[in-house]
Write a protein that holds these residues in place. Structure first.
Motif, PDB file in Angstrom:
ATOM      1  N   GLU A  26       0.837  -1.194   0.000  1.00 61.96           N
ATOM      2  CA  GLU A  26       0.000   0.000   0.000  1.00 61.96           C
ATOM      3  C   GLU A  26       0.874   1.247   0.000  1.00 61.96           C
ATOM      4  N   VAL A  27       0.772   2.050  -1.048  1.00 65.92           N
ATOM      5  CA  VAL A  27       1.498   3.316  -1.104  1.00 65.92           C
ATOM      6  C   VAL A  27       0.619   4.357  -0.417  1.00 65.92           C
ATOM      7  N   VAL A  28       1.018   4.763   0.796  1.00 60.45           N
ATOM      8  CA  VAL A  28       0.165   5.637   1.608  1.00 60.45           C
ATOM      9  C   VAL A  28       0.390   7.114   1.301  1.00 60.45           C
ATOM     10  N   ALA A  29       1.513   7.438   0.650  1.00 57.30           N
ATOM     11  CA  ALA A  29       1.775   8.834   0.283  1.00 57.30           C
ATOM     12  C   ALA A  29       2.803   8.865  -0.833  1.00 57.30           C
ATOM     13  N   VAL A  30       2.614   9.817  -1.758  1.00 56.84           N
ATOM     14  CA  VAL A  30       3.561  10.040  -2.848  1.00 56.84           C
ATOM     15  C   VAL A  30       3.874  11.528  -2.888  1.00 56.84           C
ATOM     16  N   VAL A  31       5.153  11.871  -2.827  1.00 50.45           N
ATOM     17  CA  VAL A  31       5.552  13.278  -2.858  1.00 50.45           C
ATOM     18  C   VAL A  31       6.562  13.493  -3.978  1.00 50.45           C
ATOM     19  N   GLY A  32       6.644  14.742  -4.451  1.00 46.91           N
ATOM     20  CA  GLY A  32       7.488  15.021  -5.600  1.00 46.91           C
ATOM     21  C   GLY A  32       8.577  16.038  -5.382  1.00 46.91           C
ATOM     22  N   SER A  33       8.790  16.476  -4.127  1.00 52.98           N
ATOM     23  CA  SER A  33       9.854  17.444  -3.857  1.00 52.98           C
ATOM     24  C   SER A  33      10.460  17.191  -2.489  1.00 52.98           C
ATOM     25  N   GLY A  34      11.686  17.650  -2.316  1.00 49.48           N
ATOM     26  CA  GLY A  34      12.402  17.418  -1.073  1.00 49.48           C
ATOM     27  C   GLY A  34      11.700  17.886   0.178  1.00 49.48           C
ATOM     28  N   PRO A  35      11.165  19.132   0.209  1.00 50.79           N
ATOM     29  CA  PRO A  35      10.532  19.625   1.434  1.00 50.79           C
ATOM     30  C   PRO A  35       9.298  18.839   1.865  1.00 50.79           C
ATOM     31  N   GLU A  36       8.704  18.069   0.948  1.00 44.91           N
ATOM     32  CA  GLU A  36       7.494  17.315   1.291  1.00 44.91           C
ATOM     33  C   GLU A  36       7.795  15.981   1.958  1.00 44.91           C
ATOM     34  N   VAL A  37       9.061  15.535   1.842  1.00 47.12           N
ATOM     35  CA  VAL A  37       9.389  14.165   2.259  1.00 47.12           C
ATOM     36  C   VAL A  37       9.224  13.956   3.756  1.00 47.12           C
ATOM     37  N   LEU A  38       9.921  14.748   4.561  1.00 48.48           N
ATOM     38  CA  LEU A  38       9.906  14.525   6.004  1.00 48.48           C
ATOM     39  C   LEU A  38       8.504  14.638   6.601  1.00 48.48           C
ATOM     40  N   PRO A  39       7.716  15.664   6.262  1.00 49.94           N
ATOM     41  CA  PRO A  39       6.353  15.723   6.810  1.00 49.94           C
ATOM     42  C   PRO A  39       5.529  14.488   6.480  1.00 49.94           C
ATOM     43  N   ALA A  40       5.689  13.959   5.253  1.00 49.67           N
ATOM     44  CA  ALA A  40       4.932  12.760   4.875  1.00 49.67           C
ATOM     45  C   ALA A  40       5.360  11.556   5.704  1.00 49.67           C
ATOM     46  N   LEU A  41       6.652  11.437   5.952  1.00 49.15           N
ATOM     47  CA  LEU A  41       7.157  10.305   6.737  1.00 49.15           C
ATOM     48  C   LEU A  41       6.710  10.411   8.195  1.00 49.15           C
ATOM     49  N   LEU A  42       6.759  11.613   8.742  1.00 48.98           N
ATOM     50  CA  LEU A  42       6.345  11.796  10.138  1.00 48.98           C
ATOM     51  C   LEU A  42       4.840  11.568  10.302  1.00 48.98           C
ATOM     52  N   ARG A  43       4.083  11.915   9.286  1.00 53.72           N
ATOM     53  CA  ARG A  43       2.630  11.746   9.370  1.00 53.72           C
ATOM     54  C   ARG A  43       2.221  10.282   9.239  1.00 53.72           C
ATOM     55  N   HIS A  44       2.809   9.573   8.285  1.00 55.80           N
ATOM     56  CA  HIS A  44       2.338   8.223   7.976  1.00 55.80           C
ATOM     57  C   HIS A  44       3.117   7.108   8.680  1.00 55.80           C
ATOM     58  N   ARG A  45       4.344   7.391   9.123  1.00 53.59           N
ATOM     59  CA  ARG A  45       5.159   6.367   9.793  1.00 53.59           C
ATOM     60  C   ARG A  45       5.100   5.043   9.022  1.00 53.59           C
ATOM     61  N   PRO A  46       5.591   5.017   7.785  1.00 51.33           N
ATOM     62  CA  PRO A  46       5.434   3.830   6.935  1.00 51.33           C
ATOM     63  C   PRO A  46       6.321   2.668   7.375  1.00 51.33           C
ATOM     64  N   ASP A  47       6.075   1.522   6.782  1.00 54.36           N
ATOM     65  CA  ASP A  47       6.933   0.356   7.014  1.00 54.36           C
ATOM     66  C   ASP A  47       8.257   0.524   6.298  1.00 54.36           C
ATOM     67  N   VAL A  48       8.241   1.292   5.212  1.00 50.31           N
ATOM     68  CA  VAL A  48       9.471   1.556   4.449  1.00 50.31           C
ATOM     69  C   VAL A  48       9.258   2.806   3.597  1.00 50.31           C
ATOM     70  N   ALA A  49      10.339   3.564   3.407  1.00 47.32           N
ATOM     71  CA  ALA A  49      10.306   4.745   2.539  1.00 47.32           C
ATOM     72  C   ALA A  49      11.168   4.494   1.316  1.00 47.32           C
ATOM     73  N   VAL A  50      10.671   4.872   0.144  1.00 50.27           N
ATOM     74  CA  VAL A  50      11.422   4.769  -1.106  1.00 50.27           C
ATOM     75  C   VAL A  50      11.664   6.192  -1.601  1.00 50.27           C
ATOM     76  N   LEU A  51      12.929   6.614  -1.604  1.00 46.07           N
ATOM     77  CA  LEU A  51      13.255   8.011  -1.857  1.00 46.07           C
ATOM     78  C   LEU A  51      14.290   8.175  -2.960  1.00 46.07           C
ATOM     79  N   ASP A  52      14.036   9.120  -3.854  1.00 47.74           N
ATOM     80  CA  ASP A  52      15.036   9.508  -4.845  1.00 47.74           C
ATOM     81  C   ASP A  52      16.074  10.385  -4.151  1.00 47.74           C
ATOM     82  N   VAL A  53      17.360  10.212  -4.500  1.00 48.29           N
ATOM     83  CA  VAL A  53      18.410  11.027  -3.892  1.00 48.29           C
ATOM     84  C   VAL A  53      18.235  12.496  -4.249  1.00 48.29           C
TER      85      VAL A  53
END
Length: 214
Positions: A26-53
């Motif tokens: 289940e993809v619980v969140a998809v973000v497209g810019s750096g500043p959006e990453v951390l808030p999404a991770l803190l909000r959803h607390r996923p089992d794993v994060a897949v991030l572009d460098v």
């Protein structure tokens, strides 16, 4: 498995969402810019994060920075980082905080569906998934060191160990017995002066620490 994805390339992003959904994740969140990453991770607390460098706005190391900060705020958060090219410094920085639950893959690996999903699941379960090309780069740059004393077979075993492979997988890949794998691993640790360990993750950490400091 719940996944947060950070990728600015729309085509690749949609492809990965479909791929993960078809594999039962289940993809619980998809973000497209750096500043959006951390808030999404803190909000959803996923089992794993897949991030572009590299992500907007500057396409430098926004994804990597977010991954490092997220692992500080959410200890143990599994992170699989994707990169267009082999960037040894990025891999070393990501692994500097510990290799458990960490992956670093080239984006080309996503197209190899089984390999990508296997890496994702290994990282989510607390394992390590290093792209073979990254490991090859690390090994090739360590000249004039005890690595030179390894036999070709021992170097193959070390390479697979650094990718996070277990003994059974190494045996299958090299078409040898698990007993032979154990023997080769023992020789590798002996020649590199590393302490042996029955823990796969601790073993990878030891190997990576040696490669990064040799």
């Amino acid at each position: 498995m719940r996944v947060v994805m950070a990728e600015d390339n729309a085509l690749l992003r949609e492809g990965m969402v479909l791929l993960l959904a078809s594999a039962g994740h289940e993809v619980v969140a998809v973000v497209g810019s750096g500043p959006e990453v951390l808030p999404a991770l803190l909000r959803h607390r996923p089992d794993v994060a897949v991030l572009d460098v590299r992500m907007p706005p500057d396409f430098r190391d926004e994804g990597l920075r977010a991954a490092l900060e997220a692992r500080e705020k959410i200890p143990g958060l599994p992170v699989l980082v994707l990169s267009q090219y082999v960037e040894e410094s990025y891999a070393a920085e990501l692994l500097g905080g510990g290799a458990n639950g960490v992956g670093y893959l080239l984006k080309d690996r996503v197209g190899r569906v089984d390999e990508f999903l296997d890496a994702l699941e290994r990282v989510a379960s607390g394992g390590t998934a290093l792209d073979p090309e990254v490991v090859t780069e690390l090994l090739s740059r360590r000249r004039g060191s005890p690595l030179d004393s390894l036999t070709p077979r021992e170097r193959e075993v070390l390479k697979l160990m650094a990718e996070g492979r277990d003994n059974t997988t190494i045996a299958g890949a090299l078409v040898i017995t698990e007993r032979s794998v154990s023997k080769h691993i023992g020789n590798v640790f002996l020649k590199l002066g590393l302490p042996s360990s029955d823990s796969g993750h601790r073993r990878v950490l030891a190997v990576l620490a040696y490669l990064n400091n040799a």
